[in-house]
Write an enzyme that holds these catalytic residues in place. Structure first.
Site, PDB file in Angstrom:
ATOM      1  N   SER A 148      -6.254   2.836  15.637  1.00 62.82           N
ATOM      2  CA  SER A 148      -6.106   2.101  17.038  1.00 62.82           C
ATOM      3  C   SER A 148      -6.398   2.953  17.911  1.00 62.82           C
ATOM      4  O   SER A 148      -6.443   4.210  17.834  1.00 62.82           O
ATOM      5  CB  SER A 148      -4.740   1.891  16.753  1.00 62.82           C
ATOM      6  OG  SER A 148      -4.172   1.352  18.190  1.00 62.82           O
ATOM      7  N   ILE A 176      -6.602  -6.766  20.054  1.00 61.57           N
ATOM      8  CA  ILE A 176      -7.130  -7.825  19.264  1.00 61.57           C
ATOM      9  C   ILE A 176      -6.356  -8.917  19.134  1.00 61.57           C
ATOM     10  O   ILE A 176      -5.019  -8.944  18.613  1.00 61.57           O
ATOM     11  CB  ILE A 176      -7.709  -7.151  18.169  1.00 61.57           C
ATOM     12  CG1 ILE A 176      -8.590  -5.886  18.095  1.00 61.57           C
ATOM     13  CG2 ILE A 176      -8.661  -8.103  17.462  1.00 61.57           C
ATOM     14  CD1 ILE A 176      -9.787  -5.889  18.734  1.00 61.57           C
ATOM     15  N   LYS A 219      -1.086   6.306  13.694  1.00 65.56           N
ATOM     16  CA  LYS A 219      -2.525   6.106  13.964  1.00 65.56           C
ATOM     17  C   LYS A 219      -3.137   7.425  14.369  1.00 65.56           C
ATOM     18  O   LYS A 219      -4.356   7.622  14.000  1.00 65.56           O
ATOM     19  CB  LYS A 219      -2.732   4.918  14.988  1.00 65.56           C
ATOM     20  CG  LYS A 219      -2.098   3.483  14.465  1.00 65.56           C
ATOM     21  CD  LYS A 219      -3.004   3.062  13.425  1.00 65.56           C
ATOM     22  CE  LYS A 219      -2.552   1.502  12.862  1.00 65.56           C
ATOM     23  NZ  LYS A 219      -3.208   1.012  12.003  1.00 65.56           N
ATOM     24  N   ASN A 249      -6.955  -0.976   6.040  1.00 61.13           N
ATOM     25  CA  ASN A 249      -6.829  -1.937   7.151  1.00 61.13           C
ATOM     26  C   ASN A 249      -5.191  -2.332   7.164  1.00 61.13           C
ATOM     27  O   ASN A 249      -4.827  -2.600   8.423  1.00 61.13           O
ATOM     28  CB  ASN A 249      -7.578  -3.090   7.218  1.00 61.13           C
ATOM     29  CG  ASN A 249      -7.222  -4.135   8.159  1.00 61.13           C
ATOM     30  OD1 ASN A 249      -7.515  -3.972   9.312  1.00 61.13           O
ATOM     31  ND2 ASN A 249      -6.812  -5.268   7.587  1.00 61.13           N
ATOM     32  N   TYR A 290       4.144   4.213  15.728  1.00 59.58           N
ATOM     33  CA  TYR A 290       2.901   3.642  15.598  1.00 59.58           C
ATOM     34  C   TYR A 290       1.702   4.712  16.116  1.00 59.58           C
ATOM     35  O   TYR A 290       0.909   4.832  15.111  1.00 59.58           O
ATOM     36  CB  TYR A 290       2.649   2.330  16.310  1.00 59.58           C
ATOM     37  CG  TYR A 290       1.526   1.517  16.326  1.00 59.58           C
ATOM     38  CD1 TYR A 290       1.543   0.729  15.225  1.00 59.58           C
ATOM     39  CD2 TYR A 290       0.553   1.490  17.131  1.00 59.58           C
ATOM     40  CE1 TYR A 290       0.127   0.029  14.758  1.00 59.58           C
ATOM     41  CE2 TYR A 290      -0.603   0.878  16.869  1.00 59.58           C
ATOM     42  CZ  TYR A 290      -0.600   0.154  15.737  1.00 59.58           C
ATOM     43  OH  TYR A 290      -1.912  -0.499  15.741  1.00 59.58           O
ATOM     44  N   VAL A 309       0.941  -1.117  -0.035  1.00 56.65           N
ATOM     45  CA  VAL A 309       0.225  -0.037  -0.019  1.00 56.65           C
ATOM     46  C   VAL A 309       1.016   1.321  -0.077  1.00 56.65           C
ATOM     47  O   VAL A 309       0.414   2.210  -0.280  1.00 56.65           O
ATOM     48  CB  VAL A 309      -0.875  -0.094   0.962  1.00 56.65           C
ATOM     49  CG1 VAL A 309      -2.085  -1.120   1.096  1.00 56.65           C
ATOM     50  CG2 VAL A 309      -0.344  -0.030   2.631  1.00 56.65           C
TER      51      VAL A 309
HETATM   52  P1  NDP Z   1      -2.213  -8.615  10.869  1.00 54.71           P
HETATM   53  O1  NDP Z   1      -0.635  -8.493  10.898  1.00 54.71           O
HETATM   54  O2  NDP Z   1      -2.782  -9.711  10.775  1.00 54.71           O
HETATM   55  O3  NDP Z   1      -2.713  -7.787   9.471  1.00 54.71           O
HETATM   56  C1  NDP Z   1      -1.895  -6.844   8.813  1.00 54.71           C
HETATM   57  C2  NDP Z   1      -2.292  -6.893   7.380  1.00 54.71           C
HETATM   58  O4  NDP Z   1      -1.650  -5.860   6.730  1.00 54.71           O
HETATM   59  C3  NDP Z   1      -1.464  -8.418   6.936  1.00 54.71           C
HETATM   60  O5  NDP Z   1      -2.660  -8.918   6.089  1.00 54.71           O
HETATM   61  C4  NDP Z   1      -0.321  -7.905   6.063  1.00 54.71           C
HETATM   62  O6  NDP Z   1      -0.290  -8.690   4.977  1.00 54.71           O
HETATM   63  C5  NDP Z   1      -0.963  -6.330   5.647  1.00 54.71           C
HETATM   64  N1  NDP Z   1       0.136  -5.539   5.508  1.00 54.71           N
HETATM   65  C6  NDP Z   1       1.142  -5.052   6.024  1.00 54.71           C
HETATM   66  N2  NDP Z   1       1.710  -4.185   5.496  1.00 54.71           N
HETATM   67  C7  NDP Z   1       1.418  -3.904   4.232  1.00 54.71           C
HETATM   68  C8  NDP Z   1       1.923  -3.130   3.081  1.00 54.71           C
HETATM   69  N3  NDP Z   1       3.069  -2.427   3.030  1.00 54.71           N
HETATM   70  N4  NDP Z   1       0.963  -3.361   2.074  1.00 54.71           N
HETATM   71  C9  NDP Z   1       0.019  -4.056   2.072  1.00 54.71           C
HETATM   72  N5  NDP Z   1      -0.383  -4.717   3.029  1.00 54.71           N
HETATM   73  C10 NDP Z   1       0.230  -4.727   4.286  1.00 54.71           C
HETATM   74  O7  NDP Z   1      -2.652  -7.689  12.191  1.00 54.71           O
HETATM   75  P2  NDP Z   1      -4.209  -7.032  12.496  1.00 54.71           P
HETATM   76  O8  NDP Z   1      -5.144  -7.649  11.801  1.00 54.71           O
HETATM   77  O9  NDP Z   1      -4.066  -6.915  13.963  1.00 54.71           O
HETATM   78  O10 NDP Z   1      -3.866  -5.627  11.890  1.00 54.71           O
HETATM   79  C11 NDP Z   1      -4.860  -5.101  11.017  1.00 54.71           C
HETATM   80  C12 NDP Z   1      -4.701  -3.554  11.227  1.00 54.71           C
HETATM   81  O11 NDP Z   1      -5.482  -3.236  12.594  1.00 54.71           O
HETATM   82  C13 NDP Z   1      -3.421  -2.969  11.321  1.00 54.71           C
HETATM   83  O12 NDP Z   1      -3.652  -1.567  10.881  1.00 54.71           O
HETATM   84  C14 NDP Z   1      -3.387  -2.638  12.728  1.00 54.71           C
HETATM   85  O13 NDP Z   1      -2.554  -1.512  13.172  1.00 54.71           O
HETATM   86  C15 NDP Z   1      -4.780  -2.435  13.385  1.00 54.71           C
HETATM   87  N6  NDP Z   1      -4.980  -2.572  14.645  1.00 54.71           N
HETATM   88  C16 NDP Z   1      -4.705  -3.889  15.494  1.00 54.71           C
HETATM   89  C17 NDP Z   1      -4.725  -4.109  16.866  1.00 54.71           C
HETATM   90  C18 NDP Z   1      -4.408  -5.390  17.289  1.00 54.71           C
HETATM   91  O14 NDP Z   1      -4.460  -5.664  18.722  1.00 54.71           O
HETATM   92  N7  NDP Z   1      -4.430  -6.369  16.561  1.00 54.71           N
HETATM   93  C19 NDP Z   1      -5.367  -2.977  17.775  1.00 54.71           C
HETATM   94  C20 NDP Z   1      -5.314  -1.690  16.747  1.00 54.71           C
HETATM   95  C21 NDP Z   1      -5.340  -1.545  15.482  1.00 54.71           C
HETATM   96  P3  NDP Z   1       0.893  -8.988   4.196  1.00 54.71           P
HETATM   97  O15 NDP Z   1       2.387  -8.864   5.279  1.00 54.71           O
HETATM   98  O16 NDP Z   1       1.002  -9.965   3.412  1.00 54.71           O
HETATM   99  O17 NDP Z   1       1.543  -7.565   3.319  1.00 54.71           O
END
Ligand code: NDP
Length: 276
Positions: A168, A214, A185, A116, A181, A90
């Site tokens: 977040s 989460i 956010k 996301n 971070y 992204v």
């Molecule tokens: P995950 O690591 O499971 O999800 C993050 C996703 O983002 C992955 O699928 C990853 O896929 C993708 N990603 C990361 N960098 C890039 C990039 N440069 N381009 C495209 N895709 C990218 O964690 P979460 O589900 O927890 O996180 C999802 C969102 O929720 C994030 O923005 C996180 O900050 C936010 N969040 C999460 C919290 C938590 O406690 N888990 C709390 C608050 C917010 P790939 O590596 O294949 O690119």
């Protein structure tokens, strides 16, 4: 298509929702809509993609790795939904253009965008080097800007849309040792408000969700892993971590007409963390 929870096997083969005394099949809340979910291969994004598809949306999931994306697409198709994936980073404008074009080419437009994709890394300003700072801000904040920049004209062409930025709770309240971070956010929260004002007249609503802790690959992979997760839970009034499906339901509310007068909102989903 009946709503499915992840892991749900759906209605038995041959079941027909419309057969009961000729009653029409219930329509999903996103029937006819086209959605792009960045970071849709894992964690919260995966749950959002599955729920949106079960509510009738045609879904594009995007991320850097093919494997988790293709798994989500298979899962959606196996349950009778429609999905495709686009591999890309992204923070790279040319890849981002392909994500939005992918939605237009495959499904005819774009109505819903979930920004996301995100990464987490610890560090104060002193021990965060510029490369790490740029990577976190480039993904979490610039990424949302780049995708939105492509998505807004596509939504305008469809007469409106809904953008959901996954920020977040640490875009609302600080955290120790998470300078980049928190900055990314917090910036995403303010980007949400600015975009809500800019695009209200285009009938594009822009809202942010602010999850607390989460249980996802991101938090499990954090330093200390599940032990750290268990410790963090103690800081939450509702003393547990949130489930990805709970966040997905809030995203569904914001994506659907249920939230038709909600824009510029910044909604914590955090078991009460930000109330303290
Ligand atoms: P995950 O690591 O499971 O999800 C993050 C996703 O983002 C992955 O699928 C990853 O896929 C993708 N990603 C990361 N960098 C890039 C990039 N440069 N381009 C495209 N895709 C990218 O964690 P979460 O589900 O927890 O996180 C999802 C969102 O929720 C994030 O923005 C996180 O900050 C936010 N969040 C999460 C919290 C938590 O406690 N888990 C709390 C608050 C917010 P790939 O590596 O294949 O690119």
């Amino acid at each position: 298509m009946a709503p499915l929870a992840p892991g749900d096997d759906g209605p038995p083969p041959g079941a027909d929702a419309s057969s009961e005394e000729g009653a029409p099949a219930p329509r999903g809340r996103l029937e006819g809509k086209i959605a792009l979910v960045t970071g849709g291969g894992t964690g919260i994004g995966r749950a959002i993609a599955l729920l949106f598809a079960s509510e009738g949306a045609r879904v594009v999931v995007a991320g850097r790795r093919s494997e988790p994306l293709s798994q989500v697409v298979h899962e959606i198709r196996n349950h009778g939904g429609t999905a495709t994936f686009c591999r890309g980073d992204v923070s790279k404008p040319d890849r981002v253009e392909l994500m939005v074009q992918g939605a237009i080419f495959n499904f005819g437009g774009l109505d819903i965008l979930v920004n996301n994709a995100g990464i987490f890394a610890e560090g104060t300003v002193v021990d965060t080097d510029e490369k790490r700072w740029d990577k976190i801000l480039g993904t979490n904040l610039k990424g949302a800007y780049l995708v939105s920049r492509q998505a807004v004209p596509a939504m305008k062409a469809r007469g409106g849309g809904s953008i959901i930025n996954n920020a977040s709770v640490h875009g609302m309240v600080g955290m120790k040792n998470g300078a980049a971070y928190c900055a990314s956010k917090g910036g995403l929260v303010q980007l949400t408000r600015a975009m809500a004002l800019d695009h209200a007249a285009d009938r594009i609503r822009v809202n942010a969700i602010c999850p607390g802790l989460i249980d996802t690959p991101m938090t499990r992979d954090a330093d200390g892993g599940t032990k750290w997760l268990d410790q963090e839970v103690g800081r939450y009034p509702i003393a547990r971590s949130g489930a990805v499906e709970e966040v997905a339901r809030l995203a569904l509310f914001l994506a659907s007409e249920d939230s038709s007068w909600v824009t510029g909102a910044v909604l914590p989903i955090d078991g009460g963390f930000a109330a303290a």
